[in-house]
Design an enzyme around this catalytic site. Structure first.
Site: not given
Length: 381
Positions: A335, A362, A366, A374
């Site tokens: 930009q 890899e 997400e 967890r």
């Protein structure tokens, strides 16, 4: 805790950066257009010790820490993240052979891999199993001589280009405990490849499906123990996540360096555009992103090297944060170049395209967030 570079680490970084600037950067666009990396490049990198970065010294490797290795990938990616990331894949495979390969395999394959006379690829993902990698369907049926493999691997960097493939295959029950890691060398009967994939970025890396049709390999091509392949794959991915983050960081840094130069030369309304306060603020934001990403990455690599109990979580967090920060910086650099940023001649649009996949491979970002959440939930009192 000190994350400043030692004199030796600075020398490693400088050596990789100088090699990339001289031997990779001038050719990166041509290699992208050709869709391949000349194989003559790899032995040159091997001469610097980059063919077995964290292969043990007693096995002929460089024996570097994973923190040291991230410096190599960060520096090389300032020339081309596609080339550096392919080197990361080779090194992950070489380390797996060093740790888990049979004595026969290590004696035969490892010296050639360290010299980069034999290029290695990693085959985990399948057309129907991406993030759910443990659901893979490729089968390895045991025979008196070894194994016969049947199945298809997808999105394989180096498919049809590399000299050997570490293939995650099902030798037992469903789920992760039924998966084994097996080496398949190029030219093995039954091994074939799909067409060259047309990709958004990483175009210099040939990417194809790897197809196995009753592909016979000897028993000594098994890495480690049957049923332990998924554990080996996941252990390799922790380090791979550090490398991919480092590749993103180096490429984004090169984009920012180019942008600083451009803004000092480009004039608008009678003065260089780096004199406009609004644009100075954007430069500052990019620098803050990259510096914080660099510290996060080095902390995660340090935890990996020291065997910290939360090393895997930090590798996941660093991979997500650094790859997203780097992509944001590269996009902002485009930009700041205005219309010129959209032109291939300035090199920024290639970095934007190359870095997009770092948020996917890899383990998608997400999945990195799933690993992180967890860990948080498991650790609450």
């Amino acid at each position: 805790m000190d994350f400043g570079l030692s004199e030796e680490q600075q020398l490693i970084f400088d050596m990789a950066r100088e090699f990339g600037a001289a031997q990779i950067a001038p050719h990166a666009r041509d290699w992208e257009a050709a869709g391949t990396i000349p194989k003559e490049l790899w032995p040159q990198l091997a001469e610097l010790g980059f063919g077995g970065l964290y292969v043990r010294e007693e096995s002929g490797g460089a024996g570097l820490s994973r923190l040291d290795a991230t410096l190599v990938f960060e520096a090389l990616s300032m020339a081309c993240p596609s080339v550096a990331a392919f080197l990361s894949i080779h090194n992950m495979c070489a380390a797996m052979i060093d740790k888990f390969g049979s004595e026969a395999m290590k004696a035969d394959v490892l010296p050639r891999a360290i010299a980069m006379e034999t290029i290695l690829s990693y085959c985990l993902t399948e057309p129907g199993s991406g993030s759910d990698a443990a659901a893979l369907k490729t089968k390895a049926v045991k025979t008196n001589e070894g194994y016969r493999l049947t199945g298809t691997k997808a999105f394989i960097s180096g498919g049809g280009y590399s000299d050997a493939y570490i293939v995650m295959s099902r030798t037992g029950e469903d789920g992760p405990k039924g998966i084994s890691a097996i080496l398949v060398e190029d030219g093995t009967p039954g091994l074939s490849f799909g067409g060259l994939e047309a990709k958004m970025g990483w175009k210099s890396q040939p990417t194809r499906q790897v197809q196995l049709d009753d592909c016979a390999v000897p028993s000594e091509n098994l890495l480690g123990e049957e049923g332990r392949g998924f554990a080996y794959a996941m252990a390799g991915l922790d380090g791979g996540r550090l490398n991919i983050a480092a590749c993103a960081l180096g490429a984004a840094q090169s984009a920012l360096d180019a942008t600083l130069t451009y803004m000092g030369e480009r004039k608008a309304f009678g003065k260089p555009i780096d004199q406009f306060q609004a644009l100075q603020f954007r430069l500052a934001d990019m620098e803050i992103k990259l510096q914080s990403a660099r510290i996060f990455l080095r902390q995660a690599a340090w935890k990996y090297d020291t065997g910290a109990h939360d090393a895997s979580t930090h590798c996941a967090m660093a991979k997500a944060y650094v790859t997203e920060a780097a992509s944001a910086v590269a996009n902002d650099c485009l930009q700041m170049h205005g219309g010129y940023g959209y032109l291939a001649d300035y090199g920024i649009e290639k970095i934007v395209r190359d870095l997009r996949v770092h948020q996917i491979l890899e383990g998608t970002n997400e999945i990195m967030r799933l690993i992180t959440s967890r860990s948080l939930l498991a650790g609450r009192s």
